[in-house]
Write a protein that holds these residues in place. Structure first.
Motif, PDB file in Angstrom:
ATOM      1  N   THR A   1      83.335  80.447  31.233  1.00 43.01           N
ATOM      2  CA  THR A   1      83.006  79.889  32.550  1.00 43.01           C
ATOM      3  C   THR A   1      81.516  80.018  32.859  1.00 43.01           C
ATOM      4  N   LEU A   2      80.749  80.541  31.902  1.00 40.00           N
ATOM      5  CA  LEU A   2      79.302  80.709  32.057  1.00 40.00           C
ATOM      6  C   LEU A   2      78.970  81.428  33.365  1.00 40.00           C
ATOM      7  N   GLY A   3      79.642  82.551  33.544  1.00 42.44           N
ATOM      8  CA  GLY A   3      79.393  83.358  34.741  1.00 42.44           C
ATOM      9  C   GLY A   3      79.972  82.763  36.007  1.00 42.44           C
ATOM     10  N   GLY A   4      81.024  81.975  35.869  1.00 36.24           N
ATOM     11  CA  GLY A   4      81.664  81.360  37.027  1.00 36.24           C
ATOM     12  C   GLY A   4      81.015  80.052  37.465  1.00 36.24           C
ATOM     13  N   ASN A   5      80.095  79.523  36.683  1.00 29.52           N
ATOM     14  CA  ASN A   5      79.385  78.292  37.052  1.00 29.52           C
ATOM     15  C   ASN A   5      80.096  77.017  36.618  1.00 29.52           C
ATOM     16  N   VAL A   6      81.033  77.115  35.668  1.00 27.10           N
ATOM     17  CA  VAL A   6      81.823  75.964  35.225  1.00 27.10           C
ATOM     18  C   VAL A   6      83.269  76.418  35.043  1.00 27.10           C
ATOM     19  N   ASP A   7      84.161  75.464  34.887  1.00 30.33           N
ATOM     20  CA  ASP A   7      85.564  75.798  34.633  1.00 30.33           C
ATOM     21  C   ASP A   7      85.803  76.175  33.179  1.00 30.33           C
ATOM     22  N   ASP A   8      85.068  75.510  32.278  1.00 21.56           N
ATOM     23  CA  ASP A   8      85.239  75.799  30.863  1.00 21.56           C
ATOM     24  C   ASP A   8      84.013  75.298  30.101  1.00 21.56           C
ATOM     25  N   ALA A   9      83.696  75.988  29.017  1.00 22.18           N
ATOM     26  CA  ALA A   9      82.592  75.581  28.144  1.00 22.18           C
ATOM     27  C   ALA A   9      82.941  75.961  26.717  1.00 22.18           C
ATOM     28  N   GLY A  10      82.430  75.192  25.777  1.00 19.27           N
ATOM     29  CA  GLY A  10      82.668  75.502  24.375  1.00 19.27           C
ATOM     30  C   GLY A  10      81.678  74.779  23.489  1.00 19.27           C
ATOM     31  N   VAL A  11      81.430  75.360  22.333  1.00 17.20           N
ATOM     32  CA  VAL A  11      80.565  74.728  21.336  1.00 17.20           C
ATOM     33  C   VAL A  11      81.384  73.662  20.626  1.00 17.20           C
ATOM     34  N   VAL A  12      80.922  72.415  20.684  1.00 13.50           N
ATOM     35  CA  VAL A  12      81.656  71.313  20.058  1.00 13.50           C
ATOM     36  C   VAL A  12      80.929  70.746  18.838  1.00 13.50           C
ATOM     37  N   GLY A  13      79.751  71.276  18.534  1.00 16.12           N
ATOM     38  CA  GLY A  13      79.038  70.803  17.354  1.00 16.12           C
ATOM     39  C   GLY A  13      77.744  71.561  17.110  1.00 16.12           C
ATOM     40  N   ILE A  14      77.304  71.504  15.856  1.00 17.01           N
ATOM     41  CA  ILE A  14      76.013  72.059  15.454  1.00 17.01           C
ATOM     42  C   ILE A  14      75.310  70.944  14.682  1.00 17.01           C
ATOM     43  N   ALA A  15      74.072  70.632  15.077  1.00 21.01           N
ATOM     44  CA  ALA A  15      73.363  69.498  14.472  1.00 21.01           C
ATOM     45  C   ALA A  15      71.896  69.854  14.229  1.00 21.01           C
ATOM     46  N   ASN A  16      71.213  68.953  13.531  1.00 20.44           N
ATOM     47  CA  ASN A  16      69.769  69.076  13.306  1.00 20.44           C
ATOM     48  C   ASN A  16      69.384  70.448  12.747  1.00 20.44           C
ATOM     49  N   ILE A  17      70.081  70.868  11.717  1.00 22.06           N
ATOM     50  CA  ILE A  17      69.860  72.182  11.103  1.00 22.06           C
ATOM     51  C   ILE A  17      68.642  72.117  10.194  1.00 22.06           C
ATOM     52  N   GLY A  18      67.727  73.057  10.376  1.00 23.71           N
ATOM     53  CA  GLY A  18      66.567  73.129   9.499  1.00 23.71           C
ATOM     54  C   GLY A  18      65.250  73.202  10.241  1.00 23.71           C
ATOM     55  N   ARG A  19      64.231  72.588   9.663  1.00 23.68           N
ATOM     56  CA  ARG A  19      62.895  72.603  10.260  1.00 23.68           C
ATOM     57  C   ARG A  19      62.793  71.568  11.369  1.00 23.68           C
ATOM     58  N   ARG A  20      62.010  71.928  12.404  1.00 24.43           N
ATOM     59  CA  ARG A  20      61.772  70.987  13.488  1.00 24.43           C
ATOM     60  C   ARG A  20      60.447  71.260  14.149  1.00 24.43           C
ATOM     61  N   GLU A  21      59.909  70.234  14.766  1.00 27.18           N
ATOM     62  CA  GLU A  21      58.618  70.333  15.428  1.00 27.18           C
ATOM     63  C   GLU A  21      58.815  70.269  16.931  1.00 27.18           C
TER      64      GLU A  21
END
Length: 144
Positions: A104-124
């Motif tokens: 709930t992110l400290g009661g700020n939302v009803d629910d949250a979850g990680v749904v993906g991981i992207a852009n792995i590696g080097r970035r500017e």
């Protein structure tokens, strides 16, 4: 009073700032900075979403892009840290665990979850090169 979206970003920043302490405490940016002053860091940004996807007229579902930056991109150390963070089975995967432990992110939302991981590696970002990835966090918020 802050908007519900701003509260979701703030709550996510607080949860991550408290949970990610390895290799040291993460610096949280709730906006895209011109430059990164401290590592590790997370940069929270809203993602595009369809406002017509409101649920019953008073709830919404949105995604937040969380860019995790672990180290400068000039050595192997950052990639070794990155592999630990993106492995969902690793005990040190503090990012995913933080969201699971506080959906709930400290009661700020009803629910949250990680749904993906992207852009792995080097970035500017802001002229500097870093090792990192983007976590896509989905939030659901009902408004009474």
């Amino acid at each position: 009073m802050p908007s519900n979206y701003a509260l979701a970003i703030s709550g996510l920043g607080t949860v991550l700032g408290t949970a990610i302490t390895s290799p040291k405490k993460v610096h949280v940016y709730t906006f895209p900075p011109d430059s990164i002053q401290e590592l590790p860091a997370v940069v929270l940004q809203p993602m595009d979403f369809d406002p017509r996807l409101m649920i019953g007229g008073n709830s919404f579902q949105a995604q937040i892009r969380v860019t995790l930056l672990l180290a400068k991109a000039d050595g192997q150390e950052g990639f070794e840290q990155l592999y630990e963070h993106i492995d969902p089975t690793a005990a040190s995967a503090a990012f995913i665990k933080a969201i699971k432990d506080s959906p709930t992110l400290g009661g700020n939302v009803d629910d949250a979850g990680v749904v993906g991981i992207a852009n792995i590696g080097r970035r500017e970002i802001g002229g500097g090169w870093y090792v990192g990835c983007d976590y896509i966090v989905e939030v659901i918020k009902s408004v009474a």
